[in-house]
Design a protein around this motif. Structure first.
Motif, mmCIF file in Angstrom:
data_model
loop_
_atom_site.group_PDB
_atom_site.id
_atom_site.type_symbol
_atom_site.label_atom_id
_atom_site.label_comp_id
_atom_site.label_asym_id
_atom_site.label_seq_id
_atom_site.Cartn_x
_atom_site.Cartn_y
_atom_site.Cartn_z
ATOM 1 N N ARG A 38 75.112 86.638 -1.365
ATOM 2 C CA ARG A 38 74.756 87.441 -0.040
ATOM 3 C C ARG A 38 75.396 88.836 0.136
ATOM 4 N N VAL A 48 78.185 82.529 -1.787
ATOM 5 C CA VAL A 48 77.304 81.575 -1.055
ATOM 6 C C VAL A 48 78.088 80.265 -1.724
ATOM 7 N N SER A 62 81.906 78.442 5.101
ATOM 8 C CA SER A 62 80.893 78.873 6.485
ATOM 9 C C SER A 62 78.997 78.098 6.209
ATOM 10 N N VAL A 63 79.327 77.125 4.894
ATOM 11 C CA VAL A 63 77.533 76.872 3.927
ATOM 12 C C VAL A 63 77.925 75.244 4.607
ATOM 13 N N ARG A 66 75.340 72.412 5.621
ATOM 14 C CA ARG A 66 73.878 73.024 5.982
ATOM 15 C C ARG A 66 73.925 73.458 4.963
ATOM 16 N N PHE A 67 74.495 73.311 3.211
ATOM 17 C CA PHE A 67 73.114 74.458 2.480
ATOM 18 C C PHE A 67 73.214 72.982 1.084
ATOM 19 N N MET A 82 68.068 76.010 1.956
ATOM 20 C CA MET A 82 69.102 76.348 3.690
ATOM 21 C C MET A 82 69.131 75.635 5.224
ATOM 22 N N LEU A 85 69.973 76.697 9.824
ATOM 23 C CA LEU A 85 70.672 78.403 9.209
ATOM 24 C C LEU A 85 70.764 78.892 10.645
ATOM 25 N N ARG A 86 71.814 80.399 11.204
ATOM 26 C CA ARG A 86 72.361 81.403 11.830
ATOM 27 C C ARG A 86 72.039 82.229 11.564
ATOM 28 N N GLU A 88 74.418 84.292 11.858
ATOM 29 C CA GLU A 88 75.261 85.236 10.649
ATOM 30 C C GLU A 88 74.946 84.954 9.411
ATOM 31 N N ASP A 89 74.373 83.971 9.058
ATOM 32 C CA ASP A 89 73.833 83.610 7.500
ATOM 33 C C ASP A 89 72.624 84.884 6.965
ATOM 34 N N TYR A 93 70.172 88.013 0.145
ATOM 35 C CA TYR A 93 70.498 87.198 -0.783
ATOM 36 C C TYR A 93 70.422 87.172 -2.638
#
Length: 121
Positions: A38, A48, A62-63, A66-67, A82, A85-86, A88-89, A93
């Motif tokens: 990304r 990522v 950081s993922v 979550r991912f 994903m 999600l935040r 900052e994501d 991609y």
């Protein structure tokens, strides 16, 4: 020729989910690694998640949790689920694959066109 075609980006609220899909087609002898990168505005492109042909996965810190990356070797596809999600994501991609296109060729990297993911309320 090898093509990577992505789908699944879009706009989602914080805490929401999106699923990205990537399909590789064309002259393919083997795919060594498939992954997702990304790039956010003003930032460098970053890895990522990746999935090797041997089943090894790797995630950006950081993922993690979550991912989830998945891969179908028979279909030459790789998906990125994903969750949570935040903002900052938010980024474009890109699907990436390290592919040997011919038996006589060295493997090389191929890239998709990119898909926008925006996380915002």
């Amino acid at each position: 020729q090898v093509q990577l075609v992505e789908s699944g980006g879009g706009l989602v609220q914080p805490g929401g989910s999106l699923r990205l899909s990537c399909a590789a087609s064309g002259s393919i002898v083997s795919i060594i690694v498939m992954g997702w990168y990304r790039q956010a505005p003003g930032k460098q492109r970053e890895l990522v998640a990746s999935f090797t042909s041997g089943g090894v996965t790797n995630y950006l810190d950081s993922v993690k949790g979550r991912f989830t990356i998945s891969r179908d070797n028979a279909k030459n596809t790789a998906d990125l689920q994903m969750n949570s999600l935040r903002p900052e994501d938010t980024a474009v991609y890109y699907c990436n694959a390290h592919i040997r296109p011919h038996w006589y060729s060295d493997p090389r990297d191929y890239w998709g066109q990119g898909t926008q993911v925006t996380v915002s309320s």
